[in-house]
Design a protein around this motif. Structure first.
Motif, mmCIF file in Angstrom:
data_model
loop_
_atom_site.group_PDB
_atom_site.id
_atom_site.type_symbol
_atom_site.label_atom_id
_atom_site.label_comp_id
_atom_site.label_asym_id
_atom_site.label_seq_id
_atom_site.Cartn_x
_atom_site.Cartn_y
_atom_site.Cartn_z
ATOM 1 N N GLN A 61 0.818 -1.210 0.000
ATOM 2 C CA GLN A 61 0.000 0.000 0.000
ATOM 3 C C GLN A 61 0.856 1.267 0.000
ATOM 4 O O GLN A 61 0.526 2.246 -0.670
ATOM 5 C CB GLN A 61 -0.933 -0.002 1.216
ATOM 6 N N ILE A 62 1.940 1.259 0.749
ATOM 7 C CA ILE A 62 2.831 2.425 0.801
ATOM 8 C C ILE A 62 3.402 2.694 -0.585
ATOM 9 O O ILE A 62 3.503 3.843 -1.026
ATOM 10 C CB ILE A 62 3.959 2.189 1.828
ATOM 11 N N ARG A 63 3.763 1.640 -1.283
ATOM 12 C CA ARG A 63 4.293 1.800 -2.642
ATOM 13 C C ARG A 63 3.219 2.369 -3.566
ATOM 14 O O ARG A 63 3.470 3.315 -4.325
ATOM 15 C CB ARG A 63 4.785 0.455 -3.180
ATOM 16 N N VAL A 64 2.009 1.824 -3.517
ATOM 17 C CA VAL A 64 0.916 2.288 -4.380
ATOM 18 C C VAL A 64 0.614 3.761 -4.125
ATOM 19 O O VAL A 64 0.367 4.538 -5.062
ATOM 20 C CB VAL A 64 -0.347 1.432 -4.152
ATOM 21 N N LEU A 65 0.664 4.172 -2.856
ATOM 22 C CA LEU A 65 0.323 5.544 -2.493
ATOM 23 C C LEU A 65 1.375 6.567 -2.921
ATOM 24 O O LEU A 65 1.154 7.773 -2.765
ATOM 25 C CB LEU A 65 0.089 5.640 -0.981
ATOM 26 N N GLN A 66 2.492 6.109 -3.465
ATOM 27 C CA GLN A 66 3.487 7.047 -3.998
ATOM 28 C C GLN A 66 3.085 7.564 -5.381
ATOM 29 O O GLN A 66 3.784 8.403 -5.956
ATOM 30 C CB GLN A 66 4.872 6.381 -4.068
ATOM 31 N N GLY A 67 1.971 7.079 -5.911
ATOM 32 C CA GLY A 67 1.483 7.575 -7.194
ATOM 33 C C GLY A 67 2.452 7.289 -8.328
ATOM 34 O O GLY A 67 2.927 6.159 -8.482
ATOM 35 N N ASN A 68 2.741 8.305 -9.110
ATOM 36 C CA ASN A 68 3.640 8.129 -10.258
ATOM 37 C C ASN A 68 5.057 7.765 -9.847
ATOM 38 O O ASN A 68 5.837 7.256 -10.666
ATOM 39 C CB ASN A 68 3.665 9.409 -11.101
ATOM 40 N N GLU A 69 5.404 8.025 -8.586
ATOM 41 C CA GLU A 69 6.751 7.721 -8.096
ATOM 42 C C GLU A 69 6.917 6.257 -7.703
ATOM 43 O O GLU A 69 8.015 5.823 -7.388
ATOM 44 C CB GLU A 69 7.076 8.612 -6.885
ATOM 45 N N ARG A 70 5.828 5.492 -7.724
ATOM 46 C CA ARG A 70 5.895 4.113 -7.231
ATOM 47 C C ARG A 70 6.823 3.228 -8.064
ATOM 48 O O ARG A 70 7.330 2.216 -7.560
ATOM 49 C CB ARG A 70 4.499 3.492 -7.178
ATOM 50 N N THR A 71 7.057 3.602 -9.323
ATOM 51 C CA THR A 71 7.946 2.786 -10.162
ATOM 52 C C THR A 71 9.393 2.860 -9.689
ATOM 53 O O THR A 71 10.224 2.058 -10.111
ATOM 54 C CB THR A 71 7.867 3.239 -11.627
ATOM 55 N N ARG A 72 9.700 3.814 -8.828
ATOM 56 C CA ARG A 72 11.054 3.951 -8.284
ATOM 57 C C ARG A 72 11.255 3.068 -7.058
ATOM 58 O O ARG A 72 12.350 3.011 -6.500
ATOM 59 C CB ARG A 72 11.320 5.404 -7.902
ATOM 60 N N VAL A 73 10.182 2.392 -6.641
ATOM 61 C CA VAL A 73 10.217 1.595 -5.409
ATOM 62 C C VAL A 73 9.922 0.139 -5.729
ATOM 63 O O VAL A 73 9.027 -0.166 -6.524
ATOM 64 C CB VAL A 73 9.168 2.118 -4.398
ATOM 65 N N GLU A 74 10.683 -0.767 -5.107
ATOM 66 C CA GLU A 74 10.425 -2.202 -5.253
ATOM 67 C C GLU A 74 10.273 -2.814 -3.870
ATOM 68 O O GLU A 74 11.028 -2.489 -2.948
ATOM 69 C CB GLU A 74 11.555 -2.898 -6.004
ATOM 70 N N THR A 75 9.272 -3.678 -3.718
ATOM 71 C CA THR A 75 9.059 -4.367 -2.442
ATOM 72 C C THR A 75 9.657 -5.764 -2.521
ATOM 73 O O THR A 75 9.446 -6.487 -3.504
ATOM 74 C CB THR A 75 7.563 -4.451 -2.100
ATOM 75 N N LEU A 76 10.391 -6.149 -1.472
ATOM 76 C CA LEU A 76 11.061 -7.448 -1.425
ATOM 77 C C LEU A 76 10.633 -8.216 -0.181
ATOM 78 O O LEU A 76 10.599 -7.666 0.920
ATOM 79 C CB LEU A 76 12.587 -7.270 -1.380
ATOM 80 N N TRP A 77 10.342 -9.483 -0.365
ATOM 81 C CA TRP A 77 10.109 -10.396 0.757
ATOM 82 C C TRP A 77 11.277 -11.376 0.757
ATOM 83 O O TRP A 77 11.392 -12.200 -0.154
ATOM 84 C CB TRP A 77 8.775 -11.097 0.584
#
Length: 210
Positions: free
Chosen positions: A113-129
């Motif tokens: 959700q935190i990544r999605v809420l970055q809007g257009n900037e979300r492509t700069r973020v990757e979530t890792l498990w």
């Protein structure tokens, strides 16, 4: 045009000292321009307080801890690669077992959700498990978090890189790595996702890297 004689006796144009100094200044300027976004982000968190007079919510990691050469295996592709090869984006990391209890699911949900809420900037973020065992992940979890990259890794080697806080373990935290590959923040146990979002939003605003 003046010439200078080389060892073979042939003439070549002399290098203008003014042009040499100008070229050096251009190289220095280019370096400063490239480094400025990352430097600005660090200054905002390590030197100055963010706007509003409040410090960062996440615990800043000092000294820096670069991504290690620890080998990980991608659950989707089966590819084995060094963790250090993942730099280039902002990485939000959760480390946990494949069984993934309620706390683990909460971390995965918050990161998504935190990544999605970055809007257009979300492509700069990757979530890792980072999964710390070889147990299969349930189909339900696999489908729910298909956008979260799942990597298998050795828990002992991982613990040598990721810090914990008093009374906590690796499974209690969400970690943030900057695009240069440095571990930057560790968020507290049972973290407030809204505050994590604020920290990340400010970093994305002040840094052009990633």
């Amino acid at each position: 045009m003046s010439t200078e004689v080389n060892a073979a006796g042939t003439g070549s144009p002399a290098i203008d000292p003014v042009q040499r100094r100008r070229a050096r200044r251009m190289l220095v300027l280019l370096f400063v321009v490239c480094a400025a976004p990352a430097v600005a982000a660090y200054l905002m968190y390590y030197v100055f307080k963010p706007q509003g007079g409040t410090s960062a919510y996440g615990k800043l990691i000092e000294p820096q801890r670069p991504l290690p050469a620890l080998m990980v295996r991608d659950d989707e592709t089966g590819e084995t690669l060094p963790l250090s090869s993942l730099k280039g984006k902002w990485l939000m990391i959760s480390a946990d077992t494949a069984a993934c209890d309620e706390n683990c699911v909460s971390k995965l949900f918050y990161m998504r959700q935190i990544r999605v809420l970055q809007g257009n900037e979300r492509t700069r973020v990757e979530t890792l498990w980072l999964v710390t065992d070889d147990t299969p992940v349930s189909d339900k979890l696999d489908a729910a978090y298909e956008d979260t990259r799942r990597l298998r890794t050795d828990p002992v080697a991982l613990a040598a890189w990721l810090p914990t806080q008093d009374g906590t373990g690796l499974r209690d935290h969400i970690y943030l790595v900057d695009p240069l590959g440095n571990l930057m923040m560790a968020f507290p146990k049972n973290a407030d996702p809204g505050k994590i979002k604020s920290d990340l939003s400010r970093l994305l605003k002040w840094s052009g890297t990633g």
